[in-house]
Enzyme design. Structure first.
Site, PDB file in Angstrom:
ATOM      1  N   GLU A  27     -20.601  -6.498   7.607  1.00 41.92           N
ATOM      2  CA  GLU A  27     -21.669  -5.873   8.236  1.00 41.92           C
ATOM      3  C   GLU A  27     -23.030  -6.929   8.709  1.00 41.92           C
ATOM      4  OE1 GLU A  27     -20.481  -4.612   5.444  1.00 41.92           O
ATOM      5  OE2 GLU A  27     -19.378  -2.721   5.988  1.00 41.92           O
ATOM      6  N   ARG A  40     -26.453  -3.205   3.807  1.00 34.79           N
ATOM      7  CA  ARG A  40     -26.048  -4.585   3.510  1.00 34.79           C
ATOM      8  C   ARG A  40     -26.888  -5.567   4.747  1.00 34.79           C
ATOM      9  NH1 ARG A  40     -20.489  -6.084   1.056  1.00 34.79           N
ATOM     10  NH2 ARG A  40     -21.414  -4.982  -0.447  1.00 34.79           N
ATOM     11  N   LYS A  62       0.768  -1.248  -0.043  1.00 31.65           N
ATOM     12  CA  LYS A  62      -0.121  -0.011   0.005  1.00 31.65           C
ATOM     13  C   LYS A  62       0.838   1.274   0.174  1.00 31.65           C
ATOM     14  CE  LYS A  62      -4.493   0.575   1.733  1.00 31.65           C
ATOM     15  NZ  LYS A  62      -5.665   0.144   2.379  1.00 31.65           N
TER      16      LYS A  62
HETATM   17  C1  TPP Z   1     -19.577  -2.904   2.623  1.00 32.96           C
HETATM   18  C2  TPP Z   1     -18.309  -1.789   2.907  1.00 32.96           C
HETATM   19  N1  TPP Z   1     -17.844  -1.627   4.347  1.00 32.96           N
HETATM   20  C3  TPP Z   1     -16.859  -0.888   4.296  1.00 32.96           C
HETATM   21  C4  TPP Z   1     -16.259  -0.011   3.369  1.00 32.96           C
HETATM   22  C5  TPP Z   1     -15.006   0.802   3.711  1.00 32.96           C
HETATM   23  N2  TPP Z   1     -13.698   0.450   2.905  1.00 32.96           N
HETATM   24  C6  TPP Z   1     -13.400   0.926   1.835  1.00 32.96           C
HETATM   25  S1  TPP Z   1     -12.052   0.450   1.308  1.00 32.96           S
HETATM   26  C7  TPP Z   1     -12.016  -0.698   2.783  1.00 32.96           C
HETATM   27  C8  TPP Z   1     -10.765  -1.555   2.814  1.00 32.96           C
HETATM   28  C9  TPP Z   1     -10.693  -2.439   1.561  1.00 32.96           C
HETATM   29  O1  TPP Z   1      -9.525  -3.262   1.798  1.00 32.96           O
HETATM   30  P1  TPP Z   1      -8.855  -4.071   0.352  1.00 32.96           P
HETATM   31  O2  TPP Z   1     -10.036  -4.508  -0.380  1.00 32.96           O
HETATM   32  O3  TPP Z   1      -7.740  -5.066   0.737  1.00 32.96           O
HETATM   33  O4  TPP Z   1      -8.221  -2.996  -0.177  1.00 32.96           O
HETATM   34  P2  TPP Z   1      -6.860  -2.305  -0.235  1.00 32.96           P
HETATM   35  O5  TPP Z   1      -7.331  -0.661   0.296  1.00 32.96           O
HETATM   36  O6  TPP Z   1      -6.131  -2.891   1.154  1.00 32.96           O
HETATM   37  O7  TPP Z   1      -6.045  -1.957  -1.166  1.00 32.96           O
HETATM   38  C10 TPP Z   1     -12.899  -0.461   3.348  1.00 32.96           C
HETATM   39  C11 TPP Z   1     -13.346  -1.285   4.610  1.00 32.96           C
HETATM   40  C12 TPP Z   1     -16.596  -0.595   2.010  1.00 32.96           C
HETATM   41  N3  TPP Z   1     -16.200   0.139   1.065  1.00 32.96           N
HETATM   42  N4  TPP Z   1     -17.758  -1.417   1.724  1.00 32.96           N
END
Ligand code: TPP
Length: 494
Positions: A370, A398, A283
């Protein structure tokens, strides 16, 4: 010489020599850093996925082949390569580019995303539609290890393993969700744990081998076979293979040449089974301040490029609603041992990180889940535990069915705290918390509260825990209005 300058579509990218692709990545990263320094945005994830995106667009023929992004916050490089590089500085602004893929923004945005874990299901739908129409175009979905903590991802994997179409799932594994990723699957993906086990077993096998050879038994070949199967047993591949996927990797997600080779092979793949390509990325890659603080770099405010420090903001006249909620929750939990805090991968956004500092053993980060958080809380409530489910309004959508079926119909005292209710600004339509009043008011047994200011919010937190039934408190993003804050929390009449 600028490569990016001449790239107006993926066709232009394909004219560039392979060896020059890292230079293209570098230029895209600079553009992303500049855009985020102006408007803020999802900096860390986008920098981390840039090399992967360059490799994918270099190999596949978009938009005939299809590419889908889980969450989509990491796709800024995709926007840059598909004719939108000159508008990246309008990201997340009125009439500017959306911070997420959006179908009406570009023919290259196959599927609108923003809420996590939808990617695999959507991509499987697209792939199946292509097959129904007799088309062999490739369909690729990129999902993060965070996105993989959401149950919907497994519903997609489950059907993909069953349909046996050659869907390409790329797992972009950086070990992070917004904060450090959590959960058993994450540990499984982390090669460190498995390789330790593998090393231990390998050593034991070696010892056994030396004992056997002392007795002159020619068992070398069978033992080598056991060694190989041990290796696959301890690699994360076995998990996906048992779901009917072929597993390739893990590859260095910043080694563009290797990824190009891997995707070239898959492009003309005639196998009748889905494949999972596991790539390891970092990241914030390529920008020291983001690499050094991947948590802060997930979502940034406008910043100074030289130092990576946020630009000075107007000093807040009042505490944020998030902070007021967290402090009130901590106060209530100091008095009542049965209160626990639950977050779905949003500990800092919801203030549950502050609660966790005080009560680490009473805090649960369930991953981006969720729906599970809600049913888990309902289970806790049957045993007299008082769960505080702190979830953004938009993400609680959700859990609509569990709120009705598992919480409200059983009249269980689960307490929801909905941050980011109402309009949220830059993240746009997918993130506005504008539906909660409508979707919660129709549910029986619910007490719904909305404070007029931050003082009332803290009293509502206390009031929630006094109700022997489900409650919801919804409050907006940002800071309070600056009213006097009472020292002592009080109960409000319902
Ligand atoms: C249903 C839902 N809950 C929470 C989020 C908030 N959220 C946005 S990005 C993220 C983390 C995603 O992690 P990853 O898929 O590993 O992507 P990275 O940012 O590490 O590249 C979260 C929790 C979301 N987008 N959707």
């Amino acid at each position: 010489m600028s490569f990016l300058h001449g790239i107006n579509s993926p066709k232009d990218l394909k004219q560039i020599r392979r060896v020059d692709l890292p230079k293209v990545s570098k230029e895209i990263r600079s553009t992303i850093i500049e855009a985020c320094s102006l408007n803020g945005g999802h900096l860390g994830a986008s920098l981390g996925a840039t090399d992967l995106i360059v490799a994918l667009h270099y190999v596949f023929n978009m938009p005939q082949d299809k590419m889908i992004w889980d969450v989509g916050h990491q796709a800024y490089a995709h926007k840059a390569l598909t004719g939108r590089k000159d508008r990246l500085n309008t990201l997340r602004k009125t009439n500017g580019l959306s911070g997420f893929p959006k179908r009406d923004e570009s023919p290259y945005d196959t599927f609108g995303t923003a809420h996590a874990s939808t990617g695999i299901s959507a991509a499987l739908g697209v792939k199946t539609a292509k097959s129904l129409k007799g088309k062999k175009d490739n369909v690729v979905v990129v999902v993060g290890d965070g996105g993989l903590t959401g149950g919907l991802s497994y519903e997609g994997l489950n059907q993909a393993g069953h349909l046996k179409d050659n869907l390409i799932v790329v797992l972009n594994d950086n070990g992070m969700s917004i904060a450090q990723n959590v959960g058993a699957i994450t540990q499984f993906l982390t090669k460190r744990a498995s390789s330790e086990l593998y090393e231990k077993s390998r050593q034991e096998l070696k010892n056994l081998l030396s004992v056997i050879s002392e007795h002159g038994v020619p068992l070398l070949r069978p033992i080598e076979k056991i060694r190989k199967s041990l290796k696959s047993l301890f690699s994360s591949g076995i998990f996906f293979e048992s779901l009917g996927f072929r597993y390739l990797g893990p590859f260095d997600g910043h080694d563009i040449e290797t990824m190009v080779d891997v995707f070239e092979n898959l492009k003309h793949d005639e196998n009748r089974s889905p494949v999972l390509v596991h790539v390891i990325t970092q990241k914030g890659k390529g920008y020291a301040p983001a690499e050094n603080d991947p948590l802060a770099s997930h979502g940034v405010k406008p910043f100074d490029i030289e130092t990576g420090k946020s630009l000075p903001q107007k000093k807040a006249q009042a505490p944020s609603y998030t902070n007021v909620f967290a402090q009130a929750l901590i106060k209530c939990a100091q008095e009542d041992q049965s209160i626990v805090g639950i977050t779905a991968a949003m500990s800092s956004g919801t203030g549950i990180d502050l609660f966790q500092k005080e009560f680490p053993n009473r805090t649960f980060d369930v991953g981006i889940a969720e729906q599970h958080a809600t049913v888990f809380a309902a289970g806790l409530a049957t045993e007299g535990i008082k769960p505080a489910c702190a979830i953004y309004s938009t993400f609680l959508q959700r859990a609509f069915d569990p709120i009705i079926h598992d919480v409200a119909l059983q009249n269980l005292p689960v307490h929801f705290f909905l941050d980011r209710s109402g309009f949220v600004g830059d993240d746009g339509a997918t993130h506005h918390g504008v539906f909660d009043v409508s979707y919660l008011r129709c549910i029986p047994n619910m007490v719904i509260m909305a404070p007029k200011d931050e003082n009332e919010l803290q009293h509502m937190v206390k009031t929630s825990f006094e109700q022997n039934q489900p409650t919801v408190v919804r409050y907006p993003r940002g800071n309070g209005v600056g009213v006097h804050m009472d020292e002592t929390l009080k109960s409000l009449p319902i």
